[in-house]
Each structure stands twice: as structure tokens, then as C-alpha cells.
Design an enzyme around this catalytic site. Structure first.
Site, short mmCIF file in Angstrom:
data_model
loop_
_atom_site.label_atom_id
_atom_site.label_comp_id
_atom_site.label_asym_id
_atom_site.label_seq_id
_atom_site.Cartn_x
_atom_site.Cartn_y
_atom_site.Cartn_z
N GLY A 66 0.74 -1.25 0.00
CA GLY A 66 0.00 0.00 0.00
C GLY A 66 0.77 1.30 0.00
CB CYS A 117 -0.49 1.41 -4.33
SG CYS A 117 -1.24 -0.02 -3.50
N GLY A 157 2.83 2.62 -2.25
CA GLY A 157 3.16 3.17 -3.56
C GLY A 157 2.35 4.40 -3.92
#
Length: 347
Positions: A181, A186, A183
Site C-alpha cells: 500500500g 497504489c 506506492g
């Protein structure tokens, strides 16, 4: 249900405290590392930064640029190159610069098997990449790949906790990919509520991996060169970059012009853009867990690499680390409520 009340930290929550040093120049710092992988027995020597296996980042053009600059950085190629393209690329003596990437789909496995059969011994490094590395099916898949390809260096993930790092290493993984999570494109945390602050994940997972002779790759969450230094300071052996390497000439993406300014699309590999491009759309049983953004076109990647590597060298000089290997031993993190003075902007 239970609540863990220990504080977990992200890169934005800390700074590295400077220490006295005898270094007089950044030139004295060696930011390469040398590793011998637990399972494959092969060695790596170079700067342990990896371009993420994403469209626009994990490209063949990016690998060529990394080889041209000669720093020993590597690229995890995205999963969607055709077999013929991969064969042609590998015949140009590029194996040392790339990780061949697969997911868990039968088609991915068949393509790898076909490649290896046609070109035995050519692939050196394999990245087995899934969003959720916690399933028993993933562990079994890794075991199967290790049994079929005992001499491959295998990087696999993603996970964020020590017990899963240990299980994957014992299953045959040389480098465990850490991050769920963090990123820039993301949206897993938004869509699912699942995740773990990246710096704490790196610290805890590195401790677990190193106890078994394994390695970790911090994947995601780095937005500036200082974050990369924090990841290495926290014990990461490799750091994988997506957004920081997006938007360059090497993206292999169309450059669009809006009001006289040039942009390049960048998107998460679980986004609706990626799924429409590679799978014909978002399956009815799932939701998009990535977003699509337009990044200003940055030109050749070499300028960004200079900033990234220069920042890492400078971080080492501030704590007296002559080699990147020493950075984690000389790192003391201090918790902060603010890092940057943004009175004249956020950059």
C-alpha cells in the site's frame, strides 16, 4: 479483534541523526553492495536499487539506460512483454541488469517455462510479484518455482510482517519484497484498509530475513532520495522504485501535450487502466486498487539517477558511512512532527 498499540513509522515520521565523520567528500562513499544469495548461490554486485516491474518503469529501455550509466542498478521488467521480445532482449547480454517478472497465472508460468527451455541458463534473476503474498497458494507456488529452477535467484512478495518473510525464505525465496500500500499510485489501503507503515515494515522484515540468511527489498513509499537512505538505514538490502523513475524517456509510454506542457501517464498495476490494457477489463469479482496520473515529462532518466545516487552518497557522508553496507549500523532515527519547510512550495 485486537489492537497493537506500538507506534509504527513511515519515512515521513523520521529523520536520520547526523554523526561525526572523517569523510571529506561524497566521492569517498561506495554505494554498491555485494551479496551472495542464500538459495541460488549466485552473487550480486552493484547499487542495490531496482526499477519496479510496472508499465512505464520496468521497461527494456530503462534497463538499457541503467546499463549505459554503469552503476549496477537493475530493472524488474514488467510482466507483459511477449516471449519473442524477451528472447530478443536477453540475447543482447542484458541478463545481469534485469529481473524476469511473473505473477501466479498459468500463462506466466508457461511463458517462463518456454523461455527457459528455449534459452537455458539465460535468466538469472526472477521476480515473483503478487499484491498479496500471504496466501498458502503463493507459498506453494514459490516452492514449485524453486524446485523447477534451483539456480534462479528469486525475489518474491509482497508482504510486510516478519513471520511471512521467514516462511517465504524457508520456501526458497532469496529476496523478499516488502510493502503493501505505500506506492504513489497504489490505492490498496484506501480500498481495503490493509497495510503497514513502510519504515517499520522494513525494519521488522529485515530483522526476520537476516536471521535466516535472506534479504529484503523495500518496495514502495520512496518519494525523494532521502527516503531511499532511510530504507537502507532501516535495514533494506534492495530498494525498489516506481514513481521516482516514472515519466522519463525510458517509459515506453506515449508523451501527451496539454497547454504546451508534456506529460506521461503512470498507473498502478492493479488499476483499471492496467487491467483494461492487459486483461481486457476489471474482473467482476474485484475492484481497482490503483490510480492513473499524468506525470510531467522528465526527459532522460540519467538526471534523476544523479539526484538519487548523489543523495544516497550524501546521506552516507552525514553519518560517516564509507560504504552503503555501514549505513544501517550508523543510522539513528529520530521521530519528528515536520521534515520540510514548505513556505515557498512543496518541493
Amino acid at each position: 479483534m485486537r489492537i497493537e498499540e506500538d507506534v509504527k513509522l513511515d519515512f515521513k515520521d523520521v529523520l536520520i541523526r547526523p554523526k561525526r565523520s572523517t569523510l571529506t567528500s561524497r566521492k569517498e562513499v561506495d554505494i554498491s553492495r555485494e551479496y551472495k544469495f542464500r538459495w541460488s548461490g549466485k552473487t550480486f554486485k552493484g547499487v542495490p536499487i531496482i526499477a519496479a516491474n510496472m508499465d512505464g518503469v520496468g521497461t527494456m529501455d530503462m534497463a538499457k539506460a541503467f546499463m549505459r550509466d554503469g552503476n549496477g542498478l537493475t530493472v524488474a521488467l514488467h510482466k507483459h512483454y511477449a516471449l519473442d521480445e524477451l528472447v530478443d532482449f536477453y540475447t543482447k547480454k542484458t541478463a545481469a541488469a534485469v529481473w524476469y517478472s511473473i505473477g501466479m497465472t498459468p500463462d506466466d508460468e508457461k511463458k517462463l517455462d518456454a523461455f527457459v527451455k528455449k534459452n537455458p541458463g539465460v535468466v538469472e534473476k526472477l521476480c515473483v510479484d503478487v499484491a498479496n503474498g500471504y496466501s498458502e497458494g503463493f507459498v506453494d507456488f514459490v516452492k514449485k518455482i524453486r524446485a523447477k529452477h534451483p539456480t534462479l535467484t528469486i525475489m518474491a512478495g509482497n508482504v510486510v510482517t516478519g513471520e511471512m518473510v521467514e516462511q517465504l525464505i524457508l520456501a526458497g525465496v532469496d529476496v523478499v519484497k516488502v510493502g503493501i500500500g505505500p506506492g504513489s499510485v497504489c490505492t490498496t489501503r484506501k480500498m481495503t484498509g490493509i497495510g503497514y507503515p513502510q519504515l517499520s515494515a522494513v525494519i521488522e522484515c529485515a530483522d526476520a530475513a537476516h536471521g535466516l540468511g535472506g534479504l529484503i527489498c523495500a518496495d514502495g513509499g520512496c518519494t525523494v532520495p532521502g527516503d531511499i537512505a532511510k530504507a537502507f538505514g532501516g535495514g533494506a538490502d534492495f530498494v525498489m522504485l516506481g514513481g521516482m523513475l516514472a515519466g522519463h524517456d525510458q517509459a515506453e509510454e506515449k508523451i501527451v501535450e496539454v497547454n504546451g506542457k508534456k506529460y506521461v501517464a503512470f498507473y498502478g498495476m492493479s488499476s483499471d487502466t492496467a487491467m483494461k490494457r492487459h486483461k481486457g477489463g476489471v474482473a467482476e469479482y474485484r475492484a481497482s486498487e490503483g490510480k492513473t496520473v499524468k506525470i510531467p515529462h522528465k526527459g532522460d532518466v540519467s538526471a534523476s539517477l544523479q539526484d538519487i545516487l548523489g543523495g544516497l552518497r550524501s546521506a552516507c557522508t552525514y553519518v560517516g558511512a564509507r560504504k552503503l553496507k555501514e549505513l544501517s549500523k550508523r543510522t539513528t532515527f529520530i521521530r519528528v512532527s515536520q521534515q520540510l519547510n514548505t513556505v515557498f512550495g512543496n518541493e
